[in-house]
Motif scaffolding. Structure first.
Motif, PDB file in Angstrom:
ATOM      1  N   ASN A  83       0.946  -1.354  -0.131  1.00  0.00           N
ATOM      2  CA  ASN A  83       0.009   0.014  -0.045  1.00  0.00           C
ATOM      3  C   ASN A  83       0.829   1.280   0.086  1.00  0.00           C
ATOM      4  O   ASN A  83       1.802   1.276   0.890  1.00  0.00           O
ATOM      5  N   VAL A  84       0.683   2.229  -0.829  1.00  0.00           N
ATOM      6  CA  VAL A  84       1.447   3.279  -0.860  1.00  0.00           C
ATOM      7  C   VAL A  84       1.057   4.531   0.045  1.00  0.00           C
ATOM      8  O   VAL A  84       1.811   5.122   0.319  1.00  0.00           O
ATOM      9  N   GLU A  85      -0.200   4.351   0.209  1.00  0.00           N
ATOM     10  CA  GLU A  85      -0.712   5.382   1.273  1.00  0.00           C
ATOM     11  C   GLU A  85      -0.059   5.576   2.461  1.00  0.00           C
ATOM     12  O   GLU A  85       0.066   4.445   3.154  1.00  0.00           O
ATOM     13  N   ASP A  86       0.550   6.731   2.820  1.00  0.00           N
ATOM     14  CA  ASP A  86       1.562   6.923   3.868  1.00  0.00           C
ATOM     15  C   ASP A  86       2.666   6.174   4.117  1.00  0.00           C
ATOM     16  O   ASP A  86       3.364   6.181   5.072  1.00  0.00           O
ATOM     17  N   ALA A  87       3.027   5.529   2.767  1.00  0.00           N
ATOM     18  CA  ALA A  87       4.428   5.001   2.809  1.00  0.00           C
ATOM     19  C   ALA A  87       5.604   5.851   2.619  1.00  0.00           C
ATOM     20  O   ALA A  87       5.514   6.888   2.172  1.00  0.00           O
ATOM     21  N   TYR A 112      -1.424   5.470  -7.168  1.00  0.00           N
ATOM     22  CA  TYR A 112      -1.571   4.227  -6.274  1.00  0.00           C
ATOM     23  C   TYR A 112      -1.913   4.585  -4.954  1.00  0.00           C
ATOM     24  O   TYR A 112      -2.410   3.872  -4.061  1.00  0.00           O
ATOM     25  N   GLY A 113      -1.787   5.830  -4.498  1.00  0.00           N
ATOM     26  CA  GLY A 113      -2.179   6.491  -3.204  1.00  0.00           C
ATOM     27  C   GLY A 113      -0.966   7.613  -2.738  1.00  0.00           C
ATOM     28  O   GLY A 113      -0.230   8.042  -3.715  1.00  0.00           O
ATOM     29  N   PRO A 115       1.849   8.958  -0.697  1.00  0.00           N
ATOM     30  CA  PRO A 115       2.928   8.441   0.217  1.00  0.00           C
ATOM     31  C   PRO A 115       3.218   9.619   1.230  1.00  0.00           C
ATOM     32  O   PRO A 115       2.793  10.724   0.841  1.00  0.00           O
ATOM     33  N   ALA A 116       3.642   9.107   2.365  1.00  0.00           N
ATOM     34  CA  ALA A 116       4.176  10.031   3.465  1.00  0.00           C
ATOM     35  C   ALA A 116       5.230  10.969   3.055  1.00  0.00           C
ATOM     36  O   ALA A 116       5.559  12.135   3.168  1.00  0.00           O
ATOM     37  N   GLN A 117       6.223  10.188   2.079  1.00  0.00           N
ATOM     38  CA  GLN A 117       7.595  10.561   1.814  1.00  0.00           C
ATOM     39  C   GLN A 117       7.999   9.946   0.695  1.00  0.00           C
ATOM     40  O   GLN A 117       7.864   8.813   0.450  1.00  0.00           O
ATOM     41  N   VAL A 118       8.658  10.745  -0.231  1.00  0.00           N
ATOM     42  CA  VAL A 118       9.404  10.247  -1.581  1.00  0.00           C
ATOM     43  C   VAL A 118      10.770  10.735  -1.465  1.00  0.00           C
ATOM     44  O   VAL A 118      10.873  12.089  -1.600  1.00  0.00           O
ATOM     45  N   LEU A 119      11.819   9.702  -1.373  1.00  0.00           N
ATOM     46  CA  LEU A 119      13.109  10.356  -1.322  1.00  0.00           C
ATOM     47  C   LEU A 119      13.784   9.733  -2.664  1.00  0.00           C
ATOM     48  O   LEU A 119      13.791   8.626  -2.893  1.00  0.00           O
ATOM     49  N   LEU A 120      14.380  10.669  -3.517  1.00  0.00           N
ATOM     50  CA  LEU A 120      14.989  10.151  -4.723  1.00  0.00           C
ATOM     51  C   LEU A 120      16.426   9.827  -4.882  1.00  0.00           C
ATOM     52  O   LEU A 120      17.176  10.894  -4.297  1.00  0.00           O
ATOM     53  N   THR A 121      16.651   8.819  -5.207  1.00  0.00           N
ATOM     54  CA  THR A 121      18.273   8.417  -5.331  1.00  0.00           C
ATOM     55  C   THR A 121      18.738   8.087  -6.575  1.00  0.00           C
ATOM     56  O   THR A 121      17.608   7.143  -7.349  1.00  0.00           O
ATOM     57  N   THR A 122      19.764   8.479  -7.223  1.00  0.00           N
ATOM     58  CA  THR A 122      19.875   8.051  -8.723  1.00  0.00           C
ATOM     59  C   THR A 122      21.543   7.748  -8.587  1.00  0.00           C
ATOM     60  O   THR A 122      22.412   8.272  -7.916  1.00  0.00           O
TER      61      THR A 122
END
Length: 169
Positions: A83-87, A112-113, A115-122
Motif C-alpha cells: 500500500n502506497v498510502e502513507d508509505a 496508487y495513493g 505516500p508520506a514521503q518520496v526520497l529520490l536517489t540516482t
C-alpha cells in the motif's frame, strides 16, 4: 566506450548515504524505475536488507513526450506489492537528466495513493540539463550535461558513454 566509473563504488556511496538517512527508521519501501533504475534498486534493496518487496515502475504511459517517442515494444505493467498510502518511499533511477522521467514516476506513484514521503536517489545525474525543478537527495556521481550514458546490465552493471545516434539516458 566503457565509462571509467565503478558502479559498485557508486552503489557503496548510495548505500552509505541511505543508511544515514532518517527514512531508514521509518520502514521504507523501495521502487525502481525500469529498466536501469530497477537494476540499481535491486542492488540497493538487497544491500539495505529492506523487508518489504521491491516495487517496479514502467512509466512509459506517464511520459509527457509519449507522442514524440512512441511506445516501446517491451512495456510491462508496473508492480507495487504494498500500500502506497502513507508509505515512506525510496525512488531509484539510473540517470537523472531532464527530470521528466521522475515527474512521470511521481504521477504514477500518486495514482496508487498518497505516500508520506518520496526520497529520490540516482546512480548518476547530469546537472545543467534539467527541464523540471527536480533533484535527487542522493547521487552516486555527476556527469557533464553533454556526457550521454547507458547502463548495461543487470549482471554485471556497466556504464558506457554513447554516441548521439544511440539511445540516451
Amino acid at each position: 566506450m566503457k565509462l571509467n566509473l565503478d558502479v559498485n563504488s557508486l552503489l557503496d556511496t548510495l548505500e552509505a548515504n541511505l543508511r544515514e538517512d532518517p527514512i531508514m527508521g521509518k520502514n521504507p519501501h523501495m521502487i525502481g524505475i525500469r529498466s536501469g533504475g530497477l537494476w540499481i534498486a535491486q542492488q540497493l534493496h538487497q544491500r539495505l536488507g529492506l523487508e518489504t518487496p521491491l516495487g517496479e515502475l514502467d512509466i512509459a504511459f506517464y511520459r509527457d513526450d509519449f507522442s514524440r517517442v512512441g511506445l516501446h515494444p517491451t512495456v510491462r505493467p508496473s508492480h507495487i506489492p504494498w500500500n502506497v498510502e502513507d508509505a515512506h518511499i525510496i525512488l531509484v533511477d539510473d540517470v537523472l537528466y531532464t527530470g521528466r522521467t521522475i515527474r512521470a514516476a511521481l504521477n504514477e506513484i500518486f495514482d496508487y495513493g498518497r505516500p508520506a514521503q518520496v526520497l529520490l536517489t540516482t546512480l548518476l545525474e547530469r546537472p545543467g540539463c534539467r527541464e523540471l525543478p527536480i533533484c535527487a537527495q542522493y547521487v552516486g556521481a555527476q556527469l557533464n550535461c553533454d556526457q550521454k550514458v547507458k547502463l548495461l546490465g543487470p549482471d554485471p552493471l556497466e556504464l558506457h558513454l554513447i554516441e548521439d545516434k544511440e539511445e540516451v539516458a
